[in-house]
Design a protein around this motif. Sequence first.
Motif, PDB file in Angstrom:
ATOM      1  N   GLU A   5       5.159   8.594  -8.605  1.00  0.00           N
ATOM      2  CA  GLU A   5       4.284   7.839  -9.495  1.00  0.00           C
ATOM      3  C   GLU A   5       5.107   7.026 -10.496  1.00  0.00           C
ATOM      4  O   GLU A   5       4.771   5.890 -10.805  1.00  0.00           O
ATOM      5  CB  GLU A   5       3.323   8.781 -10.220  1.00  0.00           C
ATOM      6  N   ARG A   8       6.603   4.109  -8.654  1.00  0.00           N
ATOM      7  CA  ARG A   8       5.596   3.078  -8.407  1.00  0.00           C
ATOM      8  C   ARG A   8       5.331   2.273  -9.676  1.00  0.00           C
ATOM      9  O   ARG A   8       5.173   1.056  -9.621  1.00  0.00           O
ATOM     10  CB  ARG A   8       4.311   3.712  -7.901  1.00  0.00           C
ATOM     11  N   CYS A  13       6.579   0.140  -6.185  1.00  0.00           N
ATOM     12  CA  CYS A  13       6.482   0.753  -4.868  1.00  0.00           C
ATOM     13  C   CYS A  13       6.962   2.196  -4.948  1.00  0.00           C
ATOM     14  O   CYS A  13       7.604   2.594  -5.909  1.00  0.00           O
ATOM     15  CB  CYS A  13       7.294  -0.009  -3.825  1.00  0.00           C
ATOM     16  N   GLY A  14       6.614   2.958  -3.954  1.00  0.00           N
ATOM     17  CA  GLY A  14       7.090   4.325  -3.867  1.00  0.00           C
ATOM     18  C   GLY A  14       8.463   4.367  -3.226  1.00  0.00           C
ATOM     19  O   GLY A  14       9.064   3.325  -2.950  1.00  0.00           O
ATOM     20  N   ASN A  48      -1.561  10.970  -4.007  1.00  0.00           N
ATOM     21  CA  ASN A  48      -1.210  10.102  -2.898  1.00  0.00           C
ATOM     22  C   ASN A  48       0.298  10.192  -2.729  1.00  0.00           C
ATOM     23  O   ASN A  48       1.026  10.462  -3.679  1.00  0.00           O
ATOM     24  CB  ASN A  48      -1.584   8.651  -3.187  1.00  0.00           C
ATOM     25  N   PRO A  50       2.915   7.664  -1.702  1.00  0.00           N
ATOM     26  CA  PRO A  50       3.255   6.291  -1.326  1.00  0.00           C
ATOM     27  C   PRO A  50       4.718   6.197  -0.887  1.00  0.00           C
ATOM     28  O   PRO A  50       5.568   5.676  -1.597  1.00  0.00           O
ATOM     29  CB  PRO A  50       3.015   5.523  -2.624  1.00  0.00           C
ATOM     30  N   ARG A 101       3.656  -0.961  -0.483  1.00  0.00           N
ATOM     31  CA  ARG A 101       2.565  -0.997  -1.461  1.00  0.00           C
ATOM     32  C   ARG A 101       1.427  -0.052  -1.105  1.00  0.00           C
ATOM     33  O   ARG A 101       0.489   0.101  -1.884  1.00  0.00           O
ATOM     34  CB  ARG A 101       2.027  -2.417  -1.571  1.00  0.00           C
ATOM     35  N   ASP A 102       1.496   0.559   0.057  1.00  0.00           N
ATOM     36  CA  ASP A 102       0.432   1.456   0.510  1.00  0.00           C
ATOM     37  C   ASP A 102       0.492   2.773  -0.256  1.00  0.00           C
ATOM     38  O   ASP A 102       1.570   3.233  -0.630  1.00  0.00           O
ATOM     39  CB  ASP A 102       0.577   1.709   2.018  1.00  0.00           C
ATOM     40  N   ASP A 103      -0.654   3.384  -0.473  1.00  0.00           N
ATOM     41  CA  ASP A 103      -0.727   4.659  -1.190  1.00  0.00           C
ATOM     42  C   ASP A 103      -0.432   5.867  -0.314  1.00  0.00           C
ATOM     43  O   ASP A 103      -0.428   6.992  -0.805  1.00  0.00           O
ATOM     44  CB  ASP A 103      -2.115   4.841  -1.810  1.00  0.00           C
ATOM     45  N   ASN A 104      -0.235   5.660   0.957  1.00  0.00           N
ATOM     46  CA  ASN A 104      -0.028   6.761   1.896  1.00  0.00           C
ATOM     47  C   ASN A 104       1.260   6.551   2.677  1.00  0.00           C
ATOM     48  O   ASN A 104       1.819   5.463   2.688  1.00  0.00           O
ATOM     49  CB  ASN A 104      -1.230   6.850   2.842  1.00  0.00           C
TER      50      ASN A 104
END
Length: 136
Positions: A5, A8, A13-14, A48, A50, A101-104
Motif C-alpha cells: 500500500e 502504491r 504501483c505495487g 488487495n 497489487p 496499476r491493477d489491484d490484483n
Amino acid sequence: MLVWELARQWLGCGPIIEFMTFSFSLVAFDQVVNNAPNMFTMSGGQFNIPITFRGPQRTGTSTRGYAFACNGNFYASVPGLKVCAPATPRDAKGLLKTAVRDDNPVLVLEAELLYSSKGIVEPPDEELLIPLGKRK
C-alpha cells in the motif's frame, strides 16, 4: 499500513517481481499460486495484492533445457491470477502499464524474442493502457 500500500501511494504501483525466466517462478510456486491470488478472499475483501510478476517464458533460440518450460497455461488456470502475454511492442507496453496499476496479482509472460522487436508503441500525446481480459 501494508508495504505494497505504501509502494502504491509513493510510486503509483505495487511491487514488480521479475523472473529471469518463468521456469524459475516455480521456486516461488506457493507465493505466486496460493498466497498472492488468495489474500483478497482470505482477508474478507480487506486486502488487495497489487503485485506484478514479469519475465520471459519459453525463452529465445539459445536456451538450455531447464529454462524452456512454457507454463503460462498452468498459471492461467489459477483462480485470482490474471495472465497476459504480449505479442507486439505496443502490447508489451500497454499490458505492463495496466498490470502494474491493477489491484490484483498479474503475470506478464513475455516472449524473449519480442525484446529485440521494433514497432510503433503509441502517439506521444496519448497514454497507452490495454485492458486485461478484453479482446481488441
